[in-house]
Design a protein around this motif. Sequence first.
Motif: not given
Length: 362
Positions: A235-245, A283-290
């Motif tokens: 869930v906390g990986m939502y923050g990755l998006q802020e690092l891509l742009g 991993v697919a489930l973790i990406r869905k959690a993201q």
Amino acid sequence: MAAEPKDSGVSFAPFFDRCKLPASVKHDCDTFVMTRYSETARPAPFQGYCSYTVFVGEEIVVQFRPLAHKLDISITNTACKIFGPLAPETEFLGELGSTGLYVFSMRRIPGVSLADLRAETKTLQAKSRREQIVRDFAYLQATSWRNGINHSDVREKRMVGSSLRWRMELMTKNIPSRFRGIARSVLADLPEIEALPWTLSHGDFLPSNIMVCPESGKLLGLLDWAEAEYLPFGVGMYGLQELLGEDKDGHFVYYPEAKHLRNLFWAELLSKVPELSQNSKRVALIRKAQILGIFLWHGIAFDDGKLDRTVEEGKDDEEIERLDAFLLSRSGIRPLKLRHIHPIVDSPIAFIRDLLSGKACC
């Protein structure tokens, strides 16, 4: 979670106005600091939405916070235990008279904010610094994984963790219609997501809260742990998006190397958590959690911390634009093909489409 813009410059009135406090309370705050410390004190040049901040010398920060945005010392202590110097040691100093403000002191994290670093005009090292912060974000996630706990061992779920189903059900009904299919897909897998290890998530992963080395881009620490809580891993990986742009002229724009940065993150994470590399279904489930995290932080309106309604067209356009960019846009990502996905190299939109069509890896 969707948040209103941070105060900037040296304007302090908005914070005290929001707390319905007279201007004289700022003097009371400053007097409290000067009475307690012998070092030179000065208001921080950039003030957050939820606090009034004072720098004391070069190593101490004092913050005054209303009850709604009070820090939980047990959470900040846990953050220090898990993440070490990436989280500032924090001490509760008491209440400021009858003002309703709570006072905290903390270690000042060195470096500059990612927001300030992006504002620089020099771009010769920009790409390498972006790669460094993405690697460090992967390290942050790997560290949280290694310190995860079972769902049943979470002693007290906080605002978001205790209401995941309610929030996703709300979004399947009220969020702009183009996002509802994705929201329903996440809701359907929520029991499996909640069965993942629960890890401490920072809760407000914004460029202004990310402190980095200006030369290398190395992550030095995270500010403002007021919204931190235990949530399912990913869930906390939502923050990755802020690092891509970043925001350009009021609009979020992916970097040209966004796909490379995303792939770099997953490669780094799976190298640091090798047990995940052997389990593509997890991993697919973790990406869905993201994706769940993206909905929670950008699909729910902040409303001064109420967090009880979905974002609306014409009212929360900044957050809706981020949902478009993070969930539906191809910007910065290779052309889409419906295919059997690999957990490291595929884009989020390809992943989402495969989830909705039943073609996600298993």
